[in-house]
Design a protein around this motif. Structure first.
Motif, PDB file in Angstrom:
ATOM      1  N   GLY A  32      44.761  30.061  46.711  1.00  0.00           N
ATOM      2  CA  GLY A  32      45.840  30.291  45.764  1.00  0.00           C
ATOM      3  C   GLY A  32      45.838  31.705  45.212  1.00  0.00           C
ATOM      4  O   GLY A  32      44.790  32.354  45.119  1.00  0.00           O
ATOM      5  N   LEU A  33      47.005  32.184  44.853  1.00  0.00           N
ATOM      6  CA  LEU A  33      47.140  33.524  44.271  1.00  0.00           C
ATOM      7  C   LEU A  33      46.956  33.457  42.758  1.00  0.00           C
ATOM      8  O   LEU A  33      47.712  32.761  42.070  1.00  0.00           O
ATOM      9  N   PRO A  34      45.981  34.165  42.216  1.00  0.00           N
ATOM     10  CA  PRO A  34      45.823  34.189  40.763  1.00  0.00           C
ATOM     11  C   PRO A  34      46.894  35.065  40.118  1.00  0.00           C
ATOM     12  O   PRO A  34      47.545  35.880  40.787  1.00  0.00           O
ATOM     13  N   GLU A  35      47.062  34.909  38.837  1.00  0.00           N
ATOM     14  CA  GLU A  35      47.954  35.795  38.101  1.00  0.00           C
ATOM     15  C   GLU A  35      47.404  37.217  38.114  1.00  0.00           C
ATOM     16  O   GLU A  35      46.188  37.412  38.222  1.00  0.00           O
ATOM     17  N   PRO A  36      48.263  38.208  38.016  1.00  0.00           N
ATOM     18  CA  PRO A  36      47.758  39.578  37.921  1.00  0.00           C
ATOM     19  C   PRO A  36      46.792  39.717  36.749  1.00  0.00           C
ATOM     20  O   PRO A  36      46.947  39.064  35.713  1.00  0.00           O
ATOM     21  N   GLY A  37      45.779  40.535  36.941  1.00  0.00           N
ATOM     22  CA  GLY A  37      44.796  40.732  35.884  1.00  0.00           C
ATOM     23  C   GLY A  37      43.570  41.441  36.408  1.00  0.00           C
ATOM     24  O   GLY A  37      43.474  41.782  37.589  1.00  0.00           O
ATOM     25  N   ALA A  38      42.634  41.661  35.506  1.00  0.00           N
ATOM     26  CA  ALA A  38      41.413  42.378  35.859  1.00  0.00           C
ATOM     27  C   ALA A  38      40.654  41.657  36.960  1.00  0.00           C
ATOM     28  O   ALA A  38      40.565  40.425  36.973  1.00  0.00           O
ATOM     29  N   ALA A  39      40.124  42.404  37.891  1.00  0.00           N
ATOM     30  CA  ALA A  39      39.366  41.831  39.003  1.00  0.00           C
ATOM     31  C   ALA A  39      37.989  41.392  38.538  1.00  0.00           C
ATOM     32  O   ALA A  39      37.337  42.103  37.782  1.00  0.00           O
ATOM     33  N   PRO A  40      37.523  40.209  38.989  1.00  0.00           N
ATOM     34  CA  PRO A  40      36.162  39.780  38.674  1.00  0.00           C
ATOM     35  C   PRO A  40      35.134  40.570  39.492  1.00  0.00           C
ATOM     36  O   PRO A  40      35.489  41.400  40.334  1.00  0.00           O
ATOM     37  N   ARG A  41      33.854  40.286  39.249  1.00  0.00           N
ATOM     38  CA  ARG A  41      32.765  41.104  39.792  1.00  0.00           C
ATOM     39  C   ARG A  41      32.851  41.309  41.298  1.00  0.00           C
ATOM     40  O   ARG A  41      32.776  42.443  41.782  1.00  0.00           O
ATOM     41  N   TRP A  42      32.983  40.212  42.081  1.00  0.00           N
ATOM     42  CA  TRP A  42      32.978  40.353  43.536  1.00  0.00           C
ATOM     43  C   TRP A  42      34.138  41.217  44.006  1.00  0.00           C
ATOM     44  O   TRP A  42      33.992  42.061  44.896  1.00  0.00           O
ATOM     45  N   ASP A  43      35.289  41.024  43.395  1.00  0.00           N
ATOM     46  CA  ASP A  43      36.454  41.816  43.777  1.00  0.00           C
ATOM     47  C   ASP A  43      36.243  43.292  43.444  1.00  0.00           C
ATOM     48  O   ASP A  43      36.636  44.178  44.208  1.00  0.00           O
ATOM     49  N   ARG A  44      35.607  43.561  42.302  1.00  0.00           N
ATOM     50  CA  ARG A  44      35.336  44.964  41.946  1.00  0.00           C
ATOM     51  C   ARG A  44      34.363  45.596  42.932  1.00  0.00           C
ATOM     52  O   ARG A  44      34.500  46.764  43.294  1.00  0.00           O
ATOM     53  N   LEU A  45      33.370  44.809  43.382  1.00  0.00           N
ATOM     54  CA  LEU A  45      32.450  45.319  44.395  1.00  0.00           C
ATOM     55  C   LEU A  45      33.201  45.703  45.667  1.00  0.00           C
ATOM     56  O   LEU A  45      32.802  46.630  46.393  1.00  0.00           O
ATOM     57  N   ALA A  46      34.279  44.973  45.944  1.00  0.00           N
ATOM     58  CA  ALA A  46      35.092  45.246  47.133  1.00  0.00           C
ATOM     59  C   ALA A  46      36.129  46.336  46.890  1.00  0.00           C
ATOM     60  O   ALA A  46      36.968  46.591  47.760  1.00  0.00           O
ATOM     61  N   GLY A  47      36.086  46.967  45.719  1.00  0.00           N
ATOM     62  CA  GLY A  47      36.979  48.079  45.436  1.00  0.00           C
ATOM     63  C   GLY A  47      38.303  47.688  44.823  1.00  0.00           C
ATOM     64  O   GLY A  47      39.207  48.522  44.707  1.00  0.00           O
ATOM     65  N   ALA A  48      38.444  46.411  44.416  1.00  0.00           N
ATOM     66  CA  ALA A  48      39.718  45.943  43.870  1.00  0.00           C
ATOM     67  C   ALA A  48      39.807  46.191  42.363  1.00  0.00           C
ATOM     68  O   ALA A  48      38.784  46.194  41.658  1.00  0.00           O
ATOM     69  N   ARG A  49      41.019  46.350  41.884  1.00  0.00           N
ATOM     70  CA  ARG A  49      41.269  46.494  40.443  1.00  0.00           C
ATOM     71  C   ARG A  49      42.063  45.318  39.887  1.00  0.00           C
ATOM     72  O   ARG A  49      41.843  44.893  38.764  1.00  0.00           O
ATOM     73  N   ASP A  50      42.985  44.827  40.700  1.00  0.00           N
ATOM     74  CA  ASP A  50      43.825  43.707  40.260  1.00  0.00           C
ATOM     75  C   ASP A  50      43.558  42.508  41.164  1.00  0.00           C
ATOM     76  O   ASP A  50      43.626  42.613  42.395  1.00  0.00           O
TER      77      ASP A  50
END
Length: 240
Positions: A32-50
């Protein structure tokens, strides 16, 4: 039908099935697609912001990876653990999975090795569906978790190391499954050179995930002592 908790588990762990012959449906459960917002830890490790944009990118990556095997994925709307506050109800999850591919003749589901809650939820739902429909069930060993200490000798053929009893790390997961441990029969699939090359190409389609899952410069998933093997357990009739 291969149940993939996340948008890479099927390709990483059962490429021998996904890239094999016959009709194969891949159901991505927590897609599922989450609402726009701050990226959690794993996503930030992958270079994501949203987180929303990151998940959109991951969905496209999964489609690209499955296309290499001539497959198209089915995407259920449940949110990944790090995007949600509460877990979905067991019956809700099982009903959604059951309705995805009603004509399935065999089911592959994660064994829960590594203890990720999303994997455990999908495994338990698969066991319930298997019992309800009398559908043959196979539990697959999830990579990279299953091989983090290497494969046991009975998988790889390497001499056993008395100080690296890998199976012990698997046992708690296998014994927590809602099937009798005695009903699980292990199966080892050794990929040939062409299958290994195809699997690496598919794994690299997960551009935002592969560097982390591959443990960066270690090249874990591509390593010659890891890549050639996949493991699953066929669940026998003694599955209560």
């Amino acid at each position: 039908m291969v149940l993939s908790p996340h948008l890479d588990d099927a390709v990483l762990s059962v490429w021998s099935v996904v890239g094999g012959t016959g009709d194969v449906a891949v159901v991505n459960v927590f897609a599922g697609l989450p609402e726009p917002g701050a990226a959690p830890r794993w996503d930030r490790l992958a270079g994501a912001r949203d987180r929303h944009e990151h998940m959109r990118a991951r969905l496209n990556e999964d489609r690209a990876a499955l296309t290499l095997a001539g497959r198209s994925g089915i995407y259920l709307p449940f949110l990944d653990r790090h995007y949600r506050a509460d877990d979905p109800a067991a019956d809700e999850l099982a009903t959604a999975i059951d309705g995805a591919v009603p004509a399935a003749a065999m089911l592959y589901a994660p064994a829960g090795i590594g203890g990720h809650v999303d994997h455990l939820l999908v495994r338990d739902a698969a066991a319930a569906i298997s019992r309800t429909h009398g559908l043959p069930l196979n539990l697959y060993a999830e990579l990279p978790y299953a091989a983090r200490f290497g494969w046991p000798g009975w998988v790889s053929g390497a001499p056993a190391d008395p100080h690296a009893v890998v199976e012990q790390d698997w046992e708690s997961s296998l014994r927590s499954a809602p099937v009798a441990r005695s009903a699980l029969t292990p199966r080892v699939h050794r990929l040939d050179a062409d299958q290994m090359a195809a699997k690496v190409t598919a794994m690299k389609r997960y551009r935002t995930q592969f560097a982390l899952l591959n443990q960066g410069p270690l090249g874990f998933l591509e390593h010659a002592s890891v890549l050639p093997w996949e493991v699953s357990w066929a669940v026998g009739s003694d599955c209560a």
